[in-house]
Design a protein around this motif. Structure first.
Motif, PDB file in Angstrom:
ATOM      1  N   ILE A 147       0.839  -1.203   0.000  1.00 14.43           N
ATOM      2  CA  ILE A 147       0.000   0.000   0.000  1.00 14.43           C
ATOM      3  C   ILE A 147       0.872   1.251   0.000  1.00 14.43           C
ATOM      4  N   LEU A 148       1.882   1.282   0.864  1.00 17.57           N
ATOM      5  CA  LEU A 148       2.752   2.458   0.932  1.00 17.57           C
ATOM      6  C   LEU A 148       3.490   2.670  -0.385  1.00 17.57           C
ATOM      7  N   LYS A 149       3.987   1.618  -0.976  1.00 19.07           N
ATOM      8  CA  LYS A 149       4.692   1.727  -2.259  1.00 19.07           C
ATOM      9  C   LYS A 149       3.781   2.341  -3.319  1.00 19.07           C
ATOM     10  N   ASN A 150       2.544   1.901  -3.361  1.00 21.46           N
ATOM     11  CA  ASN A 150       1.594   2.408  -4.341  1.00 21.46           C
ATOM     12  C   ASN A 150       1.337   3.902  -4.143  1.00 21.46           C
ATOM     13  N   ILE A 151       1.224   4.323  -2.890  1.00 25.39           N
ATOM     14  CA  ILE A 151       0.984   5.743  -2.602  1.00 25.39           C
ATOM     15  C   ILE A 151       2.199   6.587  -2.978  1.00 25.39           C
ATOM     16  N   LEU A 152       3.384   6.154  -2.573  1.00 30.00           N
ATOM     17  CA  LEU A 152       4.595   6.939  -2.839  1.00 30.00           C
ATOM     18  C   LEU A 152       4.894   7.038  -4.330  1.00 30.00           C
ATOM     19  N   GLU A 153       4.514   6.027  -5.091  1.00 28.95           N
ATOM     20  CA  GLU A 153       4.708   6.093  -6.542  1.00 28.95           C
ATOM     21  C   GLU A 153       3.864   7.202  -7.153  1.00 28.95           C
ATOM     22  N   GLU A 154       2.689   7.441  -6.587  1.00 29.37           N
ATOM     23  CA  GLU A 154       1.862   8.547  -7.086  1.00 29.37           C
ATOM     24  C   GLU A 154       2.385   9.890  -6.589  1.00 29.37           C
ATOM     25  N   MET A 155       2.783   9.959  -5.327  1.00 28.96           N
ATOM     26  CA  MET A 155       3.254  11.220  -4.763  1.00 28.96           C
ATOM     27  C   MET A 155       4.571  11.651  -5.398  1.00 28.96           C
ATOM     28  N   THR A 156       5.432  10.699  -5.677  1.00 30.39           N
ATOM     29  CA  THR A 156       6.843  10.890  -6.039  1.00 30.39           C
ATOM     30  C   THR A 156       7.607  11.407  -4.826  1.00 30.39           C
ATOM     31  N   LEU A 157       8.884  11.104  -4.757  1.00 30.20           N
ATOM     32  CA  LEU A 157       9.690  11.484  -3.596  1.00 30.20           C
ATOM     33  C   LEU A 157      10.296  12.868  -3.814  1.00 30.20           C
ATOM     34  N   ASP A 158       9.431  13.849  -3.891  1.00 34.41           N
ATOM     35  CA  ASP A 158       9.840  15.221  -4.174  1.00 34.41           C
ATOM     36  C   ASP A 158      10.155  15.940  -2.865  1.00 34.41           C
ATOM     37  N   ALA A 159      11.439  16.042  -2.529  1.00 34.40           N
ATOM     38  CA  ALA A 159      11.854  16.654  -1.266  1.00 34.40           C
ATOM     39  C   ALA A 159      11.646  18.161  -1.247  1.00 34.40           C
ATOM     40  N   GLU A 160      11.415  18.770  -2.408  1.00 32.98           N
ATOM     41  CA  GLU A 160      11.098  20.197  -2.443  1.00 32.98           C
ATOM     42  C   GLU A 160       9.621  20.437  -2.131  1.00 32.98           C
ATOM     43  N   LYS A 161       8.794  19.471  -2.469  1.00 31.33           N
ATOM     44  CA  LYS A 161       7.353  19.594  -2.247  1.00 31.33           C
ATOM     45  C   LYS A 161       6.947  19.054  -0.886  1.00 31.33           C
ATOM     46  N   TYR A 162       7.588  17.961  -0.465  1.00 32.63           N
ATOM     47  CA  TYR A 162       7.245  17.310   0.794  1.00 32.63           C
ATOM     48  C   TYR A 162       8.434  17.359   1.741  1.00 32.63           C
ATOM     49  N   TRP A 163       8.142  17.607   3.009  1.00 30.69           N
ATOM     50  CA  TRP A 163       9.194  17.769   4.016  1.00 30.69           C
ATOM     51  C   TRP A 163       9.620  16.427   4.601  1.00 30.69           C
ATOM     52  N   ARG A 164       8.702  15.782   5.320  1.00 26.58           N
ATOM     53  CA  ARG A 164       9.054  14.530   5.983  1.00 26.58           C
ATOM     54  C   ARG A 164       7.826  13.633   6.091  1.00 26.58           C
ATOM     55  N   LEU A 165       8.075  12.347   6.337  1.00 27.15           N
ATOM     56  CA  LEU A 165       7.015  11.357   6.485  1.00 27.15           C
ATOM     57  C   LEU A 165       6.951  10.930   7.947  1.00 27.15           C
ATOM     58  N   GLN A 166       5.755  11.024   8.521  1.00 26.70           N
ATOM     59  CA  GLN A 166       5.565  10.670   9.923  1.00 26.70           C
ATOM     60  C   GLN A 166       4.823   9.339  10.040  1.00 26.70           C
ATOM     61  N   ILE A 167       5.327   8.478  10.925  1.00 23.68           N
ATOM     62  CA  ILE A 167       4.702   7.186  11.204  1.00 23.68           C
ATOM     63  C   ILE A 167       4.383   7.131  12.688  1.00 23.68           C
ATOM     64  N   ARG A 168       3.183   6.695  13.018  1.00 25.96           N
ATOM     65  CA  ARG A 168       2.740   6.620  14.412  1.00 25.96           C
ATOM     66  C   ARG A 168       2.599   5.152  14.796  1.00 25.96           C
ATOM     67  N   SER A 169       3.586   4.642  15.492  1.00 22.81           N
ATOM     68  CA  SER A 169       3.631   3.213  15.791  1.00 22.81           C
ATOM     69  C   SER A 169       3.291   2.942  17.257  1.00 22.81           C
ATOM     70  N   HIS A 170       3.297   1.655  17.623  1.00 21.75           N
ATOM     71  CA  HIS A 170       2.953   1.242  18.984  1.00 21.75           C
ATOM     72  C   HIS A 170       3.799   0.035  19.361  1.00 21.75           C
ATOM     73  N   ASP A 171       3.597  -0.480  20.558  1.00 20.96           N
ATOM     74  CA  ASP A 171       4.454  -1.561  21.049  1.00 20.96           C
ATOM     75  C   ASP A 171       3.745  -2.911  21.126  1.00 20.96           C
ATOM     76  N   GLN A 172       2.632  -3.061  20.401  1.00 24.40           N
ATOM     77  CA  GLN A 172       1.864  -4.297  20.497  1.00 24.40           C
ATOM     78  C   GLN A 172       2.337  -5.389  19.543  1.00 24.40           C
ATOM     79  N   HIS A 173       3.023  -5.018  18.472  1.00 26.63           N
ATOM     80  CA  HIS A 173       3.724  -6.011  17.658  1.00 26.63           C
ATOM     81  C   HIS A 173       4.891  -5.323  16.962  1.00 26.63           C
ATOM     82  N   THR A 174       5.976  -6.054  16.782  1.00 23.54           N
ATOM     83  CA  THR A 174       7.221  -5.454  16.295  1.00 23.54           C
ATOM     84  C   THR A 174       7.085  -4.889  14.890  1.00 23.54           C
ATOM     85  N   GLY A 175       6.175  -5.435  14.102  1.00 24.32           N
ATOM     86  CA  GLY A 175       6.010  -4.964  12.737  1.00 24.32           C
ATOM     87  C   GLY A 175       5.587  -3.517  12.651  1.00 24.32           C
TER      88      GLY A 175
END
Length: 334
Positions: free
Chosen positions: A260-288
């Motif tokens: 899913i993430l790969k599909n989204i990023l392919e549409e967005m493109t990794l444009d560091a001038e347009k996008y600053w950073r990617l935030q992920i909100r994780s938890h401790d219930q499974h290592t994945g």
């Protein structure tokens, strides 16, 4: 220069320290345009992960079950505290569950001193049902842990909440990712029920308008197996600051989340001038929940503990096994 400008785009005004009490404040619960503007000018404009109309959208999504209480200095436009709650109601087919009172974002101006403001915001929480034995839940930091213990009567917690931020210049799209047997579609092109039925596997409470709005606003995807069964949903929200947040990423397994993430990023493109950073909100219930992002990084994985989800009961209406990135802690526990 671009990153620095974005990171410090909000301005903070140093004002004289004040002590508040019931005699010099005004509490407003019926939020109108004046109050929305005050929220944005005082709080929202200094945050990199908020859009100006988000608070209005949250109210529209939950209606009378969304409670936003603002505290102003009396006879002024000076906002000194903001306190929000959501009353989540069990889905019709969820047996044995009660209403869940979730305390979301609590903001208190650094200009305010003394403990009176905590008593004021605590009363606001009690007024909407956030209290001991009333199926209450909230995120607490180390500084607010004791306060939440007093409110909920418990130190039980379901999970720890972490945030990871990766500059877009440190992201990559893996070429050898195994995506076989997974079909990914734009969330705008699928039936509502495909999204909502999968969300109900994770969180057995009503939040359909909120979920559909978040998934479809910017870059949202729904993943299917070859039989046509939904096996994951995910989205990236893009903010004016250039910050992008995965909100959420729910999937049956890590391979689906990565697809899913790969599909989204392919549409967005990794444009560091347009996008600053990617935030992920994780938890401790499974290592994945933490390590699943590795194939997309040219740097080391890292995360910072932000808060802990506390409750006054043993919650049975949530399944963390499918959660690779949560919705924002301001509004949802998962």
């Amino acid at each position: 220069m671009l990153t620095i400008a974005r990171r410090f785009s909000g301005s903070s005004i140093c004002r004289k320290q004040i002590t508040v009490g019931s005699n010099n404040i005004q509490v407003i619960k019926n939020i109108q345009d004046r109050e929305y503007e005050a929220i944005w000018k005082t709080i929202g404009s200094t945050r990199s992960d908020l859009k100006k109309d988000d608070i209005k959208k949250f109210k529209e999504a939950w209606g009378n079950d969304y409670h936003q209480t603002l505290t102003f200095l009396k006879d002024s436009d000076r906002l000194i505290a903001s306190n929000s709650h959501v009353v989540f109601r069990p889905l019709k087919d969820s047996k044995g569950l009660e209403n869940l009172v979730f305390r979301g974002n609590l903001w208190i101006s650094p200009d305010v001193r003394g403990s009176e403001i905590m008593d004021i915001t605590d009363k606001q929480s009690y007024d909407v049902g956030f209290s001991v034995g009333n199926n209450s839940m909230a995120y607490a930091t180390k500084k607010t842990m004791d306060q939440y213990k007093n409110l909920t009567g418990s130190m039980d917690h379901l999970h720890k909440y972490y945030v990871s931020n990766y500059d877009f210049g440190d992201l990559c799209i893996p070429k050898d990712l195994d995506t076989s047997g997974i079909v990914v579609k734009n969330a705008r092109d699928v039936p509502d029920t495909d999204i909502l039925k999968y969300d109900a596997k994770v969180f057995k409470y009503e939040r359909s308008k909120y979920v559909l709005g978040q998934i479809r606003e910017d870059f949202g995807r729904v993943a299917y197996n070859e039989k046509g069964d939904v096996i994951g949903i995910g989205a990236i929200s893009v903010y004016p600051s250039g910050e992008c947040a995965i909100t959420p990423m729910y999937a049956d397994d890590i391979r689906i989340a990565r697809t899913i993430l790969k599909n989204i990023l392919e549409e967005m493109t990794l444009d560091a001038e347009k996008y600053w950073r990617l935030q992920i909100r994780s938890h401790d219930q499974h290592t994945g929940s933490y390590g699943w992002i590795r194939p997309f990084l040219s740097t080391m994985t890292h995360r910072s503990e932000v808060c802990t989800l506390m409750c006054d009961h043993k919650e049975k209406g949530m399944d963390f096994s499918k959660v690779y990135s949560t919705f924002h802690a301001d509004n949802c526990p998962i």
